[in-house]
Scaffold this active site. Structure first.
Site, PDB file in Angstrom:
ATOM      1  N   ASN A 154     -22.117  24.096  -1.891  1.00 38.09           N
ATOM      2  CA  ASN A 154     -22.682  24.646  -0.653  1.00 38.09           C
ATOM      3  C   ASN A 154     -23.840  25.615  -0.882  1.00 38.09           C
ATOM      4  O   ASN A 154     -24.693  25.772  -0.013  1.00 38.09           O
ATOM      5  CB  ASN A 154     -21.586  25.289   0.210  1.00 38.09           C
ATOM      6  CG  ASN A 154     -20.891  26.445  -0.467  1.00 38.09           C
ATOM      7  OD1 ASN A 154     -20.802  26.509  -1.699  1.00 38.09           O
ATOM      8  ND2 ASN A 154     -20.377  27.371   0.318  1.00 38.09           N
ATOM      9  N   GLY A 230     -15.170  28.270  -5.698  1.00 38.20           N
ATOM     10  CA  GLY A 230     -14.675  27.015  -5.146  1.00 38.20           C
ATOM     11  C   GLY A 230     -13.379  27.226  -4.388  1.00 38.20           C
ATOM     12  O   GLY A 230     -13.119  28.307  -3.846  1.00 38.20           O
ATOM     13  N   SER A 231     -12.559  26.186  -4.388  1.00 36.36           N
ATOM     14  CA  SER A 231     -11.343  26.210  -3.577  1.00 36.36           C
ATOM     15  C   SER A 231     -10.281  27.131  -4.159  1.00 36.36           C
ATOM     16  O   SER A 231     -10.234  27.386  -5.372  1.00 36.36           O
ATOM     17  CB  SER A 231     -10.763  24.797  -3.454  1.00 36.36           C
ATOM     18  OG  SER A 231     -10.172  24.391  -4.673  1.00 36.36           O
ATOM     19  N   ASN A 232      -9.409  27.604  -3.281  1.00 38.92           N
ATOM     20  CA  ASN A 232      -8.329  28.495  -3.688  1.00 38.92           C
ATOM     21  C   ASN A 232      -7.382  27.804  -4.663  1.00 38.92           C
ATOM     22  O   ASN A 232      -6.965  28.385  -5.669  1.00 38.92           O
ATOM     23  CB  ASN A 232      -7.576  28.987  -2.447  1.00 38.92           C
ATOM     24  CG  ASN A 232      -6.685  30.161  -2.738  1.00 38.92           C
ATOM     25  OD1 ASN A 232      -5.588  29.990  -3.246  1.00 38.92           O
ATOM     26  ND2 ASN A 232      -7.147  31.361  -2.424  1.00 38.92           N
ATOM     27  N   GLY A 235      -9.059  27.436  -8.071  1.00 40.58           N
ATOM     28  CA  GLY A 235      -9.206  28.757  -8.678  1.00 40.58           C
ATOM     29  C   GLY A 235      -7.906  29.292  -9.236  1.00 40.58           C
ATOM     30  O   GLY A 235      -7.869  29.882 -10.322  1.00 40.58           O
ATOM     31  N   GLU A 252     -14.165  33.380  -7.069  1.00 40.69           N
ATOM     32  CA  GLU A 252     -14.553  33.602  -5.670  1.00 40.69           C
ATOM     33  C   GLU A 252     -14.130  32.352  -4.927  1.00 40.69           C
ATOM     34  O   GLU A 252     -14.646  31.267  -5.185  1.00 40.69           O
ATOM     35  CB  GLU A 252     -16.048  33.859  -5.551  1.00 40.69           C
ATOM     36  CG  GLU A 252     -16.435  34.570  -4.252  1.00 40.69           C
ATOM     37  CD  GLU A 252     -16.337  33.678  -3.032  1.00 40.69           C
ATOM     38  OE1 GLU A 252     -15.493  33.967  -2.150  1.00 40.69           O
ATOM     39  OE2 GLU A 252     -17.071  32.697  -2.953  1.00 40.69           O
ATOM     40  N   CYS A 286     -18.489  30.213   2.549  1.00 38.31           N
ATOM     41  CA  CYS A 286     -17.278  31.023   2.379  1.00 38.31           C
ATOM     42  C   CYS A 286     -17.316  32.254   3.262  1.00 38.31           C
ATOM     43  O   CYS A 286     -16.270  32.837   3.554  1.00 38.31           O
ATOM     44  CB  CYS A 286     -17.084  31.401   0.914  1.00 38.31           C
ATOM     45  SG  CYS A 286     -18.512  32.183   0.157  1.00 38.31           S
ATOM     46  N   GLU A 387      -8.758  28.068   6.035  1.00 42.87           N
ATOM     47  CA  GLU A 387     -10.190  27.813   5.930  1.00 42.87           C
ATOM     48  C   GLU A 387     -10.486  26.359   6.285  1.00 42.87           C
ATOM     49  O   GLU A 387      -9.955  25.433   5.676  1.00 42.87           O
ATOM     50  CB  GLU A 387     -10.690  28.123   4.514  1.00 42.87           C
ATOM     51  CG  GLU A 387     -12.195  28.100   4.395  1.00 42.87           C
ATOM     52  CD  GLU A 387     -12.677  28.558   3.029  1.00 42.87           C
ATOM     53  OE1 GLU A 387     -13.687  29.281   2.986  1.00 42.87           O
ATOM     54  OE2 GLU A 387     -12.043  28.217   2.016  1.00 42.87           O
TER      55      GLU A 387
END
Length: 497
Positions: A154, A230-232, A235, A252, A286, A387
């Site tokens: 993104n 990136g995604s939770n 991560g 993040e 985000c 999200e």
């Protein structure tokens, strides 16, 4: 004239050489479904070669005085500035965001180059009094070694510069895995580094999927830190694996950001802030606003104004200067947004606008979703907790300032928050009580500046920050140095007079 690529197939950039691999996949323009270029699908062996090159190069690069390392970043910034429009158009082609936003993102990279180049003459440590006579004490920043950065689609150039520039000026070498959906910015930035005179091996770009290239980076013994956005879910997995290896990790991982609109707010200004935060980048940020916590006394007025302004939003190819909302990155992202709209309906939120896949004759083959507005959402609803990563925003009515703060903080993320009010007392209370890493007053939830730390609390990350001088903490280790010029052995804590 629209920018074009000079190649039909990208290559990895390893040890200053452009290296092809056997397997590749197509990069698709999300605005029209057309293929732009082929990107490599590298294997673990490409990571191994890149790390070996980086490890060797880093030893020499760390010995280059930091002000000289910074000169390369100044040159990178100058080249990026000269090529700003080309880079912006290519970014829009691969990512879909409207050209105005793409230019802003490239400018962010330019700003980061000059800012971090300035750190080449700082990289401050500390001197401090020693507790013993004839003894000198200080601390200094030292490079970690080889660092791995994994960046999302993104913000394919901004986030990459947040991570790579501080790593490089601090004396590290970099292995960079860009998102497969948006590799062109990585290709262009690698060429700029090459032209700017960065020594071979200091930055290496390895294209490929996260399950192969990313996994190989996470598990490689010679990569001492992973910086990931990136995604939770991904991560958390990276953090777990890095923890087993005692490897530094910076994460993040998104947000569920809210704009609070109090009953004394400038409603027109709040509407502008909400539209920009919720529907810019088609909500694929985000920091996107996906919740509006509105005082019940101004709820109906805010709804009316939002609906009027949402009708004016133009949707289409981001290269069209008149377009305000571009495409969704891919079909998978489109389907996820559709599912959440249905969830919102089932949960009992009232759909006021949008809620459907947008199509017209010009954009067949692209992925578009109409800007969507729910109202009367409850804080516990999934559309108010999870999200969505699309142009969907939910209005949550509240009765007081205290309730607004409680609702804002009642999610698992903690990236960005915003409050619109004219009450200075509420402003300072909000700064104190909103549990997010970023707080905006009378502005939307997005618009970070590179000289401030970027990151969040709770499920957003693990405490580290991108950008700002704080980014150096991720890519450096602290070394304490004691110089005893007394000519005798002096023992700390024991031989103190």
């Amino acid at each position: 004239m629209t920018a074009t690529l000079q190649t039909k197939e990208l290559s990895n950039f390893i040890n200053g050489e452009w290296v092809t691999v056997d397997s590749s996949t197509a990069v698709i323009n999300p605005a029209n479904g057309e293929e732009i270029v082929q990107v490599p699908l590298s294997g673990k062996e490409s990571v191994d070669v890149a790390v070996a090159a980086a490890k060797q190069a880093q030893k020499e690069w760390a010995l280059v005085p930091a002000p000289q390392r910074a000169e390369v970043l100044y040159q990178v910034g100058n080249i990026m500035k000269e090529r700003k429009e080309r880079l912006s158009q290519l970014l829009t082609m691969e990512n879909g965001k409207v050209i105005e936003e793409a230019r802003g993102e490239v400018q962010e990279g330019i700003d980061m180059a000059f800012y971090m180049a300035g750190e080449g003459r700082r990289l401050f440590g500390q001197t401090t009094p020693a507790e013993l006579k004839d003894k000198f004490a200080m601390s200094q920043r030292c490079p970690v070694g080889v660092v791995g950065i994994i960046t999302p689609w993104n913000f394919p150039i901004a986030i990459a510069t947040w991570k790579s520039f501080p790593a490089i000026v601090a004396g590290n070498a970099v292995i960079w895995k860009p998102a497969t959906e948006t590799p062109i910015m990585a290709y262009e930035l690698a060429k700029i580094f090459e032209e700017a005179g960065l020594p071979k091996g200091v930055i290496n770009v390895v294209f490929g999927g996260g399950s192969i290239v990313g996994d190989a980076m996470v598990h490689h013994d010679d990569i001492r830190i992973i910086s990931f956005t990136g995604s939770n879910e991904t991560g958390r997995n990276i953090a777990a694996e890095c923890g087993k290896q005692l490897k530094k990790v910076s994460l993040e991982m998104g947000g569920k950001n809210a704009v609070i609109v109090m009953d004394d707010a400038d409603i027109d200004l709040a509407v502008e802030g909400i539209l920009w935060s919720a529907f810019g980048t088609s909500g694929q940020r985000c920091t996107a606003c996906s919740r509006v916590i509105v005082h019940e006394r101004v709820k109906e007025t805010l709804e009316e104004r939002l609906l009027v302004e949402m009708e004016k939003l133009t949707i289409g190819d981001g290269l069209d200067q008149s377009v305000k909302v571009g495409p969704i990155i891919n079909k998978s992202g489109l389907n996820k947004i559709k599912q959440y709209v249905e969830i919102g309906k089932e949960e009992g939120a009232k759909l006021l606008a949008g809620g459907f896949v947008w199509q017209n004759g010009v954009s067949q083959g692209g992925h578009y979703f109409a800007p969507t507005l729910f109202t009367d959402a409850k804080p516990s609803m999934r559309i108010a907790q999870e999200e969505i990563f699309g142009p969907v925003v939910s209005l949550i009515p509240v009765k007081s300032f205290e309730e607004a703060i409680e609702v804002n903080n009642g999610v698992s993320y903690g990236l960005s928050s915003s409050i619109f009010t004219k009450d200075v007392n509420q402003v300072f209370q909000a700064q104190r009580d909103l549990d997010t890493g970023i707080v905006y007053v009378n502005a939307g939830t997005t618009g970070a500046e590179i000289h401030l730390p970027f990151g969040g609390t709770k499920g957003t990350g693990n405490g580290h920050r991108d950008s700002g001088v704080q980014a150096l903490d991720v890519f450096t280790e602290w070394k304490a140095v004691y110089v005893d010029y007394s000519g005798k052995l002096q023992r700390a804590q024991i031989d103190v007079d």
